[in-house]
Design an enzyme around this catalytic site. Structure first.
Site, PDB file in Angstrom:
ATOM      1  N   SER A 140       0.856  -1.181   0.000  1.00 17.02           N
ATOM      2  CA  SER A 140       0.000   0.000   0.000  1.00 17.02           C
ATOM      3  C   SER A 140       0.895   1.235   0.000  1.00 17.02           C
ATOM      4  CB  SER A 140      -0.869  -0.041   1.263  1.00 17.02           C
ATOM      5  OG  SER A 140      -1.601   1.146   1.403  1.00 17.02           O
ATOM      6  N   LYS A 166      -1.187  -1.004  -4.378  1.00 13.28           N
ATOM      7  CA  LYS A 166      -2.369  -0.221  -3.975  1.00 13.28           C
ATOM      8  C   LYS A 166      -1.945   1.227  -3.790  1.00 13.28           C
ATOM      9  CE  LYS A 166      -4.680  -0.025   0.456  1.00 13.28           C
ATOM     10  NZ  LYS A 166      -5.328  -0.834   1.514  1.00 13.28           N
ATOM     11  N   LEU A 167      -2.667   2.129  -4.458  1.00 16.47           N
ATOM     12  CA  LEU A 167      -2.351   3.554  -4.353  1.00 16.47           C
ATOM     13  C   LEU A 167      -3.407   4.242  -3.500  1.00 16.47           C
ATOM     14  CD1 LEU A 167      -1.606   4.314  -8.136  1.00 16.47           C
ATOM     15  CD2 LEU A 167       0.042   3.684  -6.343  1.00 16.47           C
ATOM     16  N   LYS A 168      -2.958   5.036  -2.539  1.00 14.86           N
ATOM     17  CA  LYS A 168      -3.886   5.848  -1.760  1.00 14.86           C
ATOM     18  C   LYS A 168      -4.317   7.028  -2.629  1.00 14.86           C
ATOM     19  CE  LYS A 168      -3.882   3.743   2.256  1.00 14.86           C
ATOM     20  NZ  LYS A 168      -5.117   3.221   2.869  1.00 14.86           N
ATOM     21  N   ASP A 193      -7.232   3.047  -2.890  1.00 16.27           N
ATOM     22  CA  ASP A 193      -7.907   3.091  -1.591  1.00 16.27           C
ATOM     23  C   ASP A 193      -8.144   4.544  -1.211  1.00 16.27           C
ATOM     24  OD1 ASP A 193      -8.882   2.759   0.963  1.00 16.27           O
ATOM     25  OD2 ASP A 193      -7.100   1.749   1.765  1.00 16.27           O
ATOM     26  N   ASN A 195     -10.028   5.569   1.516  1.00 15.33           N
ATOM     27  CA  ASN A 195     -10.305   5.787   2.942  1.00 15.33           C
ATOM     28  C   ASN A 195     -11.456   6.769   3.160  1.00 15.33           C
ATOM     29  OD1 ASN A 195      -6.974   5.166   3.226  1.00 15.33           O
ATOM     30  ND2 ASN A 195      -8.344   4.115   4.615  1.00 15.33           N
ATOM     31  N   GLU A 217     -11.205   0.675  -3.217  1.00 13.59           N
ATOM     32  CA  GLU A 217     -11.461   0.376  -1.801  1.00 13.59           C
ATOM     33  C   GLU A 217     -12.049   1.589  -1.091  1.00 13.59           C
ATOM     34  OE1 GLU A 217      -7.925  -1.271   0.000  1.00 13.59           O
ATOM     35  OE2 GLU A 217      -8.617  -0.916   2.044  1.00 13.59           O
ATOM     36  N   ASP A 242     -13.562  -1.689   3.423  1.00 15.71           N
ATOM     37  CA  ASP A 242     -12.603  -1.804   4.522  1.00 15.71           C
ATOM     38  C   ASP A 242     -13.303  -1.251   5.774  1.00 15.71           C
ATOM     39  OD1 ASP A 242     -10.589  -1.304   6.395  1.00 15.71           O
ATOM     40  OD2 ASP A 242      -9.173  -0.405   5.011  1.00 15.71           O
ATOM     41  N   LYS A 266      -9.533  -7.015   8.328  1.00 20.21           N
ATOM     42  CA  LYS A 266      -8.501  -6.648   9.312  1.00 20.21           C
ATOM     43  C   LYS A 266      -8.984  -7.202  10.648  1.00 20.21           C
ATOM     44  CE  LYS A 266      -7.140  -2.311   7.083  1.00 20.21           C
ATOM     45  NZ  LYS A 266      -7.310  -0.838   7.074  1.00 20.21           N
ATOM     46  N   GLY A 294      -4.010  -4.274   6.504  1.00 20.97           N
ATOM     47  CA  GLY A 294      -3.020  -3.987   7.529  1.00 20.97           C
ATOM     48  C   GLY A 294      -3.200  -2.572   8.033  1.00 20.97           C
TER      49      GLY A 294
END
Ligand code: OSB
Ligand code: MG
Length: 372
Positions: A140, A166-168, A193, A195, A217, A242, A266, A294
């Site tokens: 990530s 995985k790119l934020k 992702d 968030n 995500e 998530d 998680k 994670g």
């Protein structure tokens, strides 16, 4: 019967190899609450460790490190000390009366599971039903302002062997970096992702659908199941949840609502290993692929994640990266990834790793015995 004999809280701070920027903030250190316990089980005593995944501030979810510290100290550990556990799977039942706080409950479960399985000479992976001795690794990558620097990071991780990138992302930092990475690495398994940073209707989401991503995500908030369902129906890219998946019950709601077709599990976020195993079983029954997420854990929490990822339901590479992706010096013996992008599942008793005393001393900010 599993009886708690000793408990001690330790607050540690480990510098990360590079700052980790997500839509909810930048982390330069991993600040974690650890719980050390001694249990006795059928006459055998052993020590075990748990790591609380909660961050220093409540930005990813409502829990935070010092909140977890107080809850363990004043509520959960005294409750556990007052009534021995009949089995490892019954630990979570002891805390059903305590509302919320899954990450904090998971910390106590992890420590007791580690200690008890050490006493029994059994690994966490085999006790959970793990079937693999190596797991597939993804990585990530936090947001970086320069696209050139991002491409260099991706190239470096792919050279090391990581099987999924995985790119934020966040609004205003999405299509440009993702298209640059996709152009340079046309066939890599690529995911993003958010968030929870987007609002429904954001035009970038349709644009991201054109890059052949393996998933997107958590684009929307934790509670936004129907918004995720509407997005999932409109995109070719699978939606993965998530933050929204905090228990088996929430996973059932999300799947019934068709809010996602992949779940990131998680153990901390769902309240522990037993609950995580049950979420994985639910997903297997429904044909939903899962992978192990994670929270930048030290080797303690990562050992638990890797054990979980060895279960058959975990069919996608997870955010289970090598120690070197996080720390110059991990708290435990480092987890090393092979050039084929896999990490060995610890086979020793319990979590199979423990804090190295000299490293622990160096990174400890605060340490306190809990008495009852
Ligand atoms: O959303 O998956 C997330 C780290 C901290 C908090 C939330 C997340 C993450 C990561 C990194 O993406 C996962 C890892 O490598 O541990
Ligand atoms: Mg995530």
């Amino acid at each position: 019967m599993i009886t708690l004999r000793e408990a001690e809280l330790v607050l540690v701070s480990l510098p990360l190899v590079r700052p980790f920027k997500t839509s909810f903030g930048v982390q330069e250190t991993r600040d974690a609450v650890l719980l050390r316990v001694v249990v006795s089980d059928e006459g055998a005593e052993a020590e075990g460790w748990g790591e609380c995944v909660a961050g220093r501030e409540p930005l990813y979810s409502s829990e935070w490190a010092l909140g977890a510290w107080l809850l363990l100290q004043h509520v959960l550990v005294p409750m556990a000390a007052a009534s021995p556990f009949e089995s490892l799977r019954s630990i979570r039942d002891a805390f059903v009366a305590v509302k919320g706080n899954p990450m904090t409950k998971a910390t106590l479960e992890m420590a007791v599971v580690d200690a008890t399985l050490r006493a029994r000479g059994v690994s966490v992976a085999s006790s959970l039903g793990g079937v693999r001795d190596r797991i597939e690794c993804g990585v990530s990558i936090g947001m970086v302002s320069s696209t050139g620097a991002l491409l260099d990071q991706v190239a470096g991780y792919l050279d090391e062997g990581y099987r999924r990138i995985k790119l934020k992302i966040e609004p205003g930092h999405d299509v440009v970096p993702v298209s640059a990475v996709r152009e340079r690495f046309p066939s890599v398994m690529l995911t993003v992702d958010a968030n929870a940073a987007y609002t429904p209707g954001a035009p970038a989401l349709a644009h991201l659908d054109t890059f052949g991503l393996a998933m997107i995500e958590q684009p929307f908030g934790e509670d936004a199941l129907s918004d995720h369902a509407a997005l999932a129906a409109s995109l070719a890219t699978p939606v993965c949840l998530d933050e929204s998946i905090t228990s088996v019950a929430r996973a059932v709601s999300a799947l019934d609502a068709r809010a996602c077709s992949i779940i990131n599990i998680k153990q901390g976020r769902v309240g522990g290993l037993a609950e995580a195993v049950d979420v994985a079983a639910l997903c297997a029954t429904r044909g939903i692929p899962v992978w192990c997420g994670g929270m930048l854990e030290t080797g303690i929490g990562r050992a638990a994640n890797i054990a979980l990822a060895s279960l058959p339901a975990f069919t996608l590479p997870g955010d289970t990266s090598a120690s070197s992706r996080y720390f110059h010096e991990d708290l435990t013996e480092p987890f090393v990834m092979d050039a084929d992008g896999t990490i060995a599942v610890p086979a020793g008793p319990g979590l199979g790793v423990a804090p190295i005393p000299s490293v622990l001393d160096r990174v400890t900010l605060r340490r306190e015995r809990i008495s009852w």
